[in-house]
Write a protein that holds these residues in place. Structure first.
Motif, PDB file in Angstrom:
ATOM      1  N   UNK A 181       0.395   9.302  -0.099  1.00 53.29           N
ATOM      2  CA  UNK A 181      -0.180   8.987  -1.402  1.00 53.29           C
ATOM      3  C   UNK A 181      -1.356   8.023  -1.237  1.00 53.29           C
ATOM      4  N   UNK A 182      -1.158   6.981  -0.424  1.00 51.37           N
ATOM      5  CA  UNK A 182      -2.232   6.009  -0.203  1.00 51.37           C
ATOM      6  C   UNK A 182      -3.459   6.699   0.382  1.00 51.37           C
ATOM      7  N   UNK A 185       3.129  12.236   7.474  1.00 52.87           N
ATOM      8  CA  UNK A 185       3.208  10.818   7.133  1.00 52.87           C
ATOM      9  C   UNK A 185       4.222  10.677   6.026  1.00 52.87           C
ATOM     10  N   UNK A 186       4.739   9.462   5.845  1.00 50.22           N
ATOM     11  CA  UNK A 186       5.710   9.266   4.772  1.00 50.22           C
ATOM     12  C   UNK A 186       5.018   9.478   3.436  1.00 50.22           C
ATOM     13  N   UNK A 194       1.860   1.439  -5.536  1.00 50.56           N
ATOM     14  CA  UNK A 194       0.594   1.324  -4.810  1.00 50.56           C
ATOM     15  C   UNK A 194      -0.203   0.198  -5.438  1.00 50.56           C
ATOM     16  N   UNK A 247      10.457   0.711  -1.411  1.00 50.44           N
ATOM     17  CA  UNK A 247      11.058   2.006  -1.113  1.00 50.44           C
ATOM     18  C   UNK A 247      11.330   2.815  -2.380  1.00 50.44           C
ATOM     19  N   UNK A 248      10.941   4.075  -2.336  1.00 51.29           N
ATOM     20  CA  UNK A 248      11.185   4.970  -3.456  1.00 51.29           C
ATOM     21  C   UNK A 248      12.673   5.210  -3.660  1.00 51.29           C
ATOM     22  N   UNK A 302       0.815  -1.211   0.000  1.00 49.82           N
ATOM     23  CA  UNK A 302       0.000   0.000   0.000  1.00 49.82           C
ATOM     24  C   UNK A 302       0.855   1.270   0.000  1.00 49.82           C
ATOM     25  N   UNK A 303       1.892   1.296   0.831  1.00 49.71           N
ATOM     26  CA  UNK A 303       2.657   2.545   0.906  1.00 49.71           C
ATOM     27  C   UNK A 303       3.974   2.467   0.152  1.00 49.71           C
ATOM     28  N   UNK A 343       6.751   1.589  -3.166  1.00 44.75           N
ATOM     29  CA  UNK A 343       7.032   2.286  -4.411  1.00 44.75           C
ATOM     30  C   UNK A 343       5.905   2.077  -5.411  1.00 44.75           C
ATOM     31  N   UNK A 386      -2.743   5.438   9.570  1.00 43.96           N
ATOM     32  CA  UNK A 386      -3.589   5.979   8.507  1.00 43.96           C
ATOM     33  C   UNK A 386      -4.717   6.843   9.059  1.00 43.96           C
ATOM     34  N   UNK A 390       4.741   7.630   0.817  1.00 41.27           N
ATOM     35  CA  UNK A 390       3.918   6.497   0.392  1.00 41.27           C
ATOM     36  C   UNK A 390       2.595   6.462   1.134  1.00 41.27           C
ATOM     37  N   UNK A 391       2.648   6.696   2.434  1.00 39.17           N
ATOM     38  CA  UNK A 391       1.425   6.694   3.237  1.00 39.17           C
ATOM     39  C   UNK A 391       0.497   7.829   2.816  1.00 39.17           C
TER      40      UNK A 391
END
Lengths: 733, 341
Positions: free
Chosen positions: B64-65, B58-59, A399, B170-171, A394-395, A397, A662, B61-62
Motif C-alpha cells: 500500500x505504501x 511485499x506485505x 499510513x 498490524x491489520x 508507513x506500513x 494499519x 521498498x 502495508x508495504x
C-alpha cells in the motif's frame, strides 16, 4: 576542459536523451529506430524533428565554453564565461526537468503563463547525465580558474561533484520526505500539525520511571548511548588485543569480530531467542539446575542491547584498529624513555592519541543503533524505538507519512547532537602521529593491569559470539528449529540445488535469482562507495572551503536516517521524472552508495587525521598536483581505511534490509528480502541456511578484498607503506 | 559475406521480435500473500496465458505504501492478496481502478458484498476468521485450563500468557479491536480490551508474530487469524487452534487493479483468472488455509470451516474507513495502551 565539452556533445548528439525502458545496456534501442524514434533519440535528433524544443537553449550553453577557451586562462573573462555557461546549462537542465513531467507542465503557474503544453517527457537517461556532468565540470573549472582552492582543478571538481551527487541522492529525497511532517490530511501546510504529532506521548512519555512505558524517543536515545559506549569499549579491547599483545590467534579473532557484520538481519535475534528466550536452551538449563522460573526478560531493552552490541562491535573494531595501529610507537617509546610506566604511557600518551578513533567509533555505534531495525523488531517486546515506529507509521494499519517524517526528524536531531558532541570532544587538538619522518620502533605491549581484564573480556565475548554462530549453523541443518532436531541438508538443497540439464547446468534452487542479483549489486556498489567515501574524507580533512561543516553533515545524513525512510523517500523522489530509476538495479546501487558512504568517510577521516600535512605539502612542493598526491601519497597510507570501507559497503549491500524492502522489484530481488519472506512463512530452516551461505560467501569476499587491497601496495611503493616505514627506515629517523 | 549478412539480419529480427513480444504481453504483479503462494499464482498465470509475469512480494502495508508513493507514475498493474483493509484504503484514496469481472457469479456472497462496498475497486479472493491459538505444552506446564471463549482470555490466571499485535502497526490487531467493538458494543469492546491488556505480555509489531512465538515456545496464547494458527500446527509446532465461543470477526483477502496500470488488459485477464476455482485451488499446494471466494474451489480438511464458526456480520465499509480507524486507534492509544499492566 576540452574532454568534458566532448563528453557533453556526445551526450547531446549520440546517446539517447531519455531513459530506456528495457535498460540502456541491453542496447536493444540501437535496433529500434535509433536515432530517430523519439523514445531513443539523442537530444540533437529530437530538436531536428521539432520535438522537445525546451532543450534548445542547451545548444547555446554547450557552445559557450568554446568562446572561453579562445581566451587565455589568465584572462578573468575565461573563468567568468565558464562559470556563467556551466551554471546556466546545469540550471536549465534541472529547471526543465522539474517543470515538465509525464503530464506536461508540473506547476499550475507555468501552465497559466505559457498555456497548456501538448507534450511531455519521461525520466532523463544517459544522454542527459553526460550533458549534466559536462556542465558541472565546466562550472567547477571556471571556479578553479578564478583561483578557488589555489586554482586546483581536481579539488574543485571533486567538491562540486560530491556536492552535486549528495544533493541529488541525499538532500533532495530526504527533504521532500521530511517536508511531509508539516502537511495535513488535505495537503495543506501547517505548523500545528507538526506540533500536535511532535508532542505525542508515545514519543516523549516518561512513564517508565514510574512503572509504565516510556516514549520511543527516550528509549532510542538511551539505547543508542549504551550501544555506542559499549561497542566502542569492546572494539577498543579487540583492537588492543590484536595490535598490542602477544596473542597468537589474531587472525581467528579478526574473523570472529567480522562475523556479526556479515550476518543477515534477524538471524542474530533468532539465535538469541533460541538461547535466552522463554524456551531457550540456556533458560531451560538454568531453570533445571538452579530452579529459576523462566521469564521473558530477553524481550525488551536487554535483548536489543545484546543483539546490537553483537552486531555493531565489529564496526567499532574496524574503525579503531587503523587508529590504534597508527599511534606513533616513537611517542610511546619517548614516554617510556622518560621513565613513564607502561600504564602511564598508555593512559597519557596512547589513549589520548586514539581519541579520533574512539569518537568516530562511538558516533557510528550510536547512529547504527538509532537506525537499526531488524533487532528491535525481533527482540523489542514492548520496548518501542524510533526506527520500528517509523516503519510501522508507513506500513502499519494507519499510513501516516507525517508521523514517520516527524519521528525521522527526532532521530535526525539526536544524530546531529551526537555528531556535534563528538566534534566538541575532539576539539581542535592535533592527533597527527604519522609524519614524513621515519618512525621506528614497535608498539609496546599492554600494561599488565590492563592486559588481564582486556583478555578476560575479549575471551568471554568471543566465546559468546562463537556460541551464537554455532547455534545458527546448527539451525540450518535441522528439520525444524526447536521442534524437530533431526539432521538434514534439505534446506540447502531447496535453496541452492543444481541440475545437469540438456543445455548444461540448470540453477534449480529457489534462491539463485536473488543470490546472483545481490552479489552483482554488492560488487558494483562496494568500490563506488569506497571511492566516494574516501574522496569525501580527503576533501574534509585536507581542504578548506566554505560550508565545509554543512557538507560534512550532509554526507552523514543518509546514514543517520533509518533505511525505511530512505526507501520511501527514494520511491517518492525517483519514481517520477526528471530522475526515474525505481524498479531498476541502479536505484539499489545508488541507495547503497549513499547509505554506506559515511563509513568510508568516517574511517577515512579517522586515518587521515593521523597523517601529517607535511606529507602532502612535500609532494605538492615537488611538483605533484593534488590528484597525484592523493593517489600516490595519501591512498597507500590509507590501506586500513580503504579495506574498512570496501568490506563494509560490500557486506552492507548484501545484508541491508530496511531500505531495500521498498526498492526491490521483480527483476531485482535481494537476498535479504527473500530471507524475510521465508521467515514470515515459518521457513526458518531455509532462511538460516540461506543466511549461512551468505555468511560464507561474504567471508570469502572479505578475505579476497584483504588480499587485493594488500597487494596493490606490493612493488615499488611498498617501501613507503606505513608498516615498512615503521620497520625499515630506522637509520633515517 | 552473404552468410554473415544473413546472420546479422536474422539476429536483428530475432532481437526485435523478442523485444516486441516481451513488451506486448507483460504483467507487473504486486503480491501480498506468502512467497510460495505468490510464486504459484505468477507461474500459474504464465502457464495459462503465456503472459510474462513480473512478481514482487511485499506485505500488504508495504505494498500500500508503495502504490501510494508511486501514485503519480504507477509501476504495478495488479495487486493480489493481503488483508482487505489496505485494499479498501487504496480504493478510498482512488489508487485503484473499478472493474466488474464476469466471474462474479461463481463467488461467495461475502466477496461480492465487499466489492460493492468499495465501488467495485476491490474484490475478495479468500477469507479467514479471527481466533487464537495456544501452545499445548506450555499451557500444560503452567497448569492452565484450555481457553474456549474470548472472555476466558481476560481471566487473571492467564496474566502474562497472552500476546497480540499492536493495532497501530498490524491489520490483524486492528481487526481484533474492530471485532470486539462489534461483538460487545463500543463501551463493552473497550472494557474487554482493557481487561485483556492486563494479561498481555507483549504487543508485537507484526500480525502473525504472536502465534509464531507460541510455536517456538516463547509465548502461550496468540490472538491471530485462525489460518495462521493452523499453518503453525501443520508445520509441526504444538499449537491448538480455537474458534472463540462468542463468535468472531474475519478478514477478506482482496485483489485490486492499480489505477493507471501500464498493462490494463493483462491486469483484467489476471483478475478474471484469479477468481476461477482452478486458480484458487492452488492455495492447497502451498499450505494456505484461508477459505477461497470461489464456491467451487477445493478446500483443505485442516482449514477452519467457516460454516461451523460463529461469524459476526463484520461491517467492512464502516470499520475499513480511514476516519473510523483513526478514531478507534486513538481511543485505544489513549484509554488502553497507557494503562498499567
Amino acid at each position: 576542459m576540452l574532454l568534458w565539452l566532448i563528453v557533453g556533445w556526445v551526450g547531446f548528439c549520440l546517446v539517447p536523451w531519455y531513459g530506456v525502458e528495457d535498460g540502456f545496456f541491453s542496447f536493444v534501442w540501437l535496433f529500434e529506430g535509433y536515432p530517430f524514434d523519439s523514445d531513443y533519440a539523442p537530444a540533437l535528433f529530437l530538436l531536428f524533428q521539432g520535438e522537445k524544443t525546451w532543450l534548445l537553449p542547451l545548444v547555446l550553453f554547450l557552445l559557450g565554453p568554446l568562446q572561453a577557451m579562445a581566451k587565455p586562462r589568465s584572462d578573468p573573462a575565461h573563468a567568468r564565461l565558464l562559470i556563467i555557461y556551466g551554471a546556466l546549462g546545469f540550471g536549465w537542465l534541472i529547471a526543465q526537468g522539474f517543470a515538465i513531467g509525464i503530464s506536461g507542465w508540473q506547476f499550475g503557474w507555468l501552465e497559466s503563463l505559457f498555456g497548456p503544453l501538448g507534450d511531455r517527457q519521461f525520466g532523463m537517461g544517459y544522454g542527459a547525465m553526460l550533458v549534466a556532468s559536462a556542465f558541472l565540470f565546466v562550472f567547477t573549472q571556471g571556479i578553479a580558474a578564478r583561483g578557488a582552492v589555489n586554482g586546483d582543478i581536481f579539488v574543485v571538481g571533486a567538491i562540486g561533484f560530491i556536492i552535486a551527487i549528495v544533493t541529488v541522492f541525499v538532500f533532495y529525497p530526504i527533504l521532500s520526505m521530511l517536508s511531509s511532517a508539516f502537511i495535513t490530511q488535505d495537503n495543506a501546510y501547517s505548523i500545528s500539525v507538526f506540533f500536535e504529532k511532535f508532542t505525542d506521548k508515545r514519543l516523549w512519555g516518561l512513564a517508565c520511571l514510574s512503572g509504565g512505558r516510556c516514549g520511543a524517543a527516550w528509549n532510542s536515545l538511551v539505547l543508542a548511548i549504551l550501544v555506542g559506549a559499549l561497542t566502542t569499549i569492546l572494539g577498543l579491547i579487540f583492537a588492543l588485543v590484536v595490535t598490542r599483545t602477544g596473542f597468537r590467534f589474531k587472525r581467528g579473532l579478526r574473523a570472529m569480530t567480522v562475523l556479526p557484520i556479515i550476518t543477515p538481519p534477524f538471524v542474530i535475534g533468532l539465535a538469541i531467542i533460541l538461547l535466552f528466550g522463554l524456551s531457550g536452551s540456556v533458560t531451560q538449563f538454568v531453570a533445571d539446575v538452579f530452579g529459576i522460573a523462566p521469564t521473558r526478560w530477553i524481550y525488551g531493552m536487554p535483548g536489543v542491547l545484546i543483539a546490537q552490541i553483537l552486531a555493531f562491535t565489529p564496526i567499532a573494531f574496524l574503525v579503531l584498529i587503523g587508529v590504534v595501529e597508527g599511534v606513533s610507537p616513537s611517542m610511546e617509546e619517548a614516554a617510556q624513555t622518560l621513565r613513564a610506566s607502561k600504564w602511564d604511557t598508555f593512559r597519557t600518551v596512547s589513549l589520548p592519541l586514539m581519541r579520533p578513533g574512539i569518537a568516530n567509533a562511538f558516533l557510528l555505534g550510536f547512529i547504527e543503533s538509532m537506525a537499526d531495525f531488524g533487532n528491535p523488531l525481533v527482540l523489542g517486546g514492548n520496548f518501542d524505538v524510533l526506527s520500528t515506529e517509523i516503519f510501522f507509521a508507513i506500513v502499519g494499519a494507519q499510513y501516516d507519512q507525517g508521523r514517520a517524517a516527524i519521528l525521522a526528524l527526532v532521530l535526525l536531531a539526536f544524530t546531529l547532537a551526537a555528531f556535534y558532541a563528538q566534534r566538541f570532544w575532539l576539539g581542535k587538538k592535533s592527533y597527527t602521529t604519522m609524519t614524513g619522518k621515519g618512525d621506528s620502533g614497535v608498539h609496546p605491549h599492554l600494561p599488565k593491569r590492563l592486559a588481564i581484564p582486556v583478555f578476560a573480556i575479549a575471551g568471554v565475548w568471543t566465546i559468546f559470539t562463537a556460541t551464537i554462530y554455532v547455534m545458527i549453523f546448527y539451525g540450518s541443518v535441522v528439520e525444524l528449529w526447536g521442534v524437530n532436531n533431526a539432521l538434514t541438508f534439505k534446506h540447502y538443497l531447496t535453496a541452492f540445488s543444481l541440475k545437469m540439464g540438456e543445455n548444461g547446468l540448470l540453477w534449480t534452487g529457489s534462491a539463485w535469482d536473488s543470490f546472483w542479483t545481490t552479489l552483482q549489486i554488492a560488487a558494483i556498489s562496494a568500490p563506488l562507495t569506497a571511492a566516494v567515501g574516501l574522496v569525501t574524507a580527503y576533501l574534509l580533512t585536507r581542504q578548506k572551503f566554505a560550508g565545509k561543516n554543512a557538507f560534512e553533515f550532509g554526507t552523514m545524513l543518509s546514514f543517520a536516517i533509518p533505511g525505511t525512510v530512505i526507501g520511501v523517500s527514494y520511491i517518492l523522489a525517483f519514481n517520477v521524472p526528471p530522475i526515474e530509476i525505481t524498479g531498476t538495479g541502479i536505484i539499489l546501487v545508488v541507495s547503497f552508495i549513499f547509505r554506506n558512504m559515511p563509513v568510508g568517510v568516517r574511517a577515512g577521516i579517522a586515518s587521515m587525521s593521523q597523517l601529517d600535512k607535511s606529507l602532502d605539502e612535500s609532494s605538492l612542493t615537488l611538483g605533484a598536483n593534488s590528484w597525484q598526491t592523493f593517489l600516490h601519497v595519501i591512498l597507500p597510507l590509507l590501506k586500513p581505511a580503504i579495506l574498512a570501507a570496501l568490506v563494509y559497503s560490500f557486506v552492507r549491500a548484501m545484508t541491508a534490509i530496511s531500505a531495500v524492502i521498498f526498492l526491490v522489484s521483480a527483476e531485482y530481488n535481494m537476498a535479504t528480502s527473500y530471507i524475510i519472506g521465508r521467515v514470515e512463512n515459518n521457513d526458518y530452516g531455509l532462511a538460516i541456511a540461506y543466511s549461512t551461505t551468505l555468511i560464507m560467501v561474504m567471508l570469502a569476499a572479505v578475505g579476497l578484498l584483504q588480499i587485493l587491497v594488500g597487494r596493490t601496495n606490493v612493488g615499488r611503493r611498498l617501501d613507503q607503506s606505513r608498516t615498512n616505514v615503521t620497520a625499515h627506515t630506522k637509520p633515517i629517523g | 559475406m552473404n552468410t554473415i549478412n544473413k546472420t546479422v539480419v536474422a539476429l536483428v529480427t530475432a532481437l526485435a521480435a523478442s523485444t516486441s513480444m516481451a513488451s506486448a504481453a507483460k504483467l507487473t504483479f504486486y503480491c501480498s500473500a506468502q512467497e510460495d503462494w505468490c510464486q504459484s499464482m505468477a507461474r500459474g498465470f504464465e502457464e495459462a496465458t503465456g503472459i510474462d509475469v513480473n512478481m514482487t512480494r511485499k506485505s500488504s502495508g508495504e505494498t500500500f505504501a508503495q502504490i501510494k508513493a508511486e501514485g503519480a507514475n504507477p509501476k504495478g498493474d495488479v495487486w493480489w492478496g493481503g488483508t482487505g483493509d489496505p485494499h479498501l484504503q487504496a480504493a478510498e484514496e482512488g489508487l485503484t481502478e473499478p472493474y466488474v469481472s464476469p466471474m462474479r457469479g461463481e463467488l461467495n456472497d461475502w466477496a461480492i458484498s465487499q466489492a460493492q462496498s468499495a465501488g467495485d475497486k476491490t474484490i475478495g479472493i479468500y477469507s479467514g476468521a479471527l481466533g487464537y491459538g495456544y501452545n499445548e505444552d506450555l499451557l500444560k506446564a503452567a497448569g492452565l485450563p484450555e481457553p474456549k471463549c474470548w472472555k476466558d482470555l481476560t481471566k487473571p490466571e492467564y496474566k502474562g500468557h497472552v500476546q497480540m499485535a499492536n493495532p497501530n502497526s498490524s491489520g490483524t490487531a486492528y481487526t481484533t479491536l474492530a471485532t470486539m467493538v462489534q461483538l460487545f458494543g463500543e463501551e463493552g469492546g473497550f472494557d474487554y480490551m482493557k481487561a485483556l491488556h492486563k494479561n498481555i505480555n507483549q504487543y508485537t509489531k507484526s500480525g502473525s508474530a504472536p502465534i509464531k512465538a507460541a510455536g517456538r515456545g516463547e509465548n502461550t496464547i496468540g490472538i491471530v487469524f485462525m489460518h495462521d494458527a493452523v499453518k503453525q500446527a501443520v508445520s509441526g509446532f504444538p499449537i491448538k487452534v480455537v474458534a472463540p465461543c462468542e463468535g468472531t470477526g474475519y478478514e477478506i483477502g482482496s485483489m485490486s487493479i492499480i489505477k493507471g496500470a501500464r498493462h490494463m488488459d493483462e491486469a483484467k485477464q489476471f483478475y478474471d483468472w484469479a477468481l476461477t476455482h482452478d486458480a484458487q485451488s492452488r492455495a492447497l499446494d502451498v499450505k494456505a488455509y484461508q477459505v477461497p471466494s470461489n464456491k467451487a474451489a477445493k478446500t483443505s480438511p485442516s482449514a477452519p470451516d467457516l460454516s461451523s464458526i460463529k461469524l459476526i456480520d463484520y461491517d467492512f465499509s464502516k470499520y475499513g474507513s480511514s476516519a473510523e480507524r483513526k478514531r478507534l486507534l486513538k481511543k485505544w492509544d489513549d484509554e488502553v495502551s497507557t494503562l498499567p499492566q
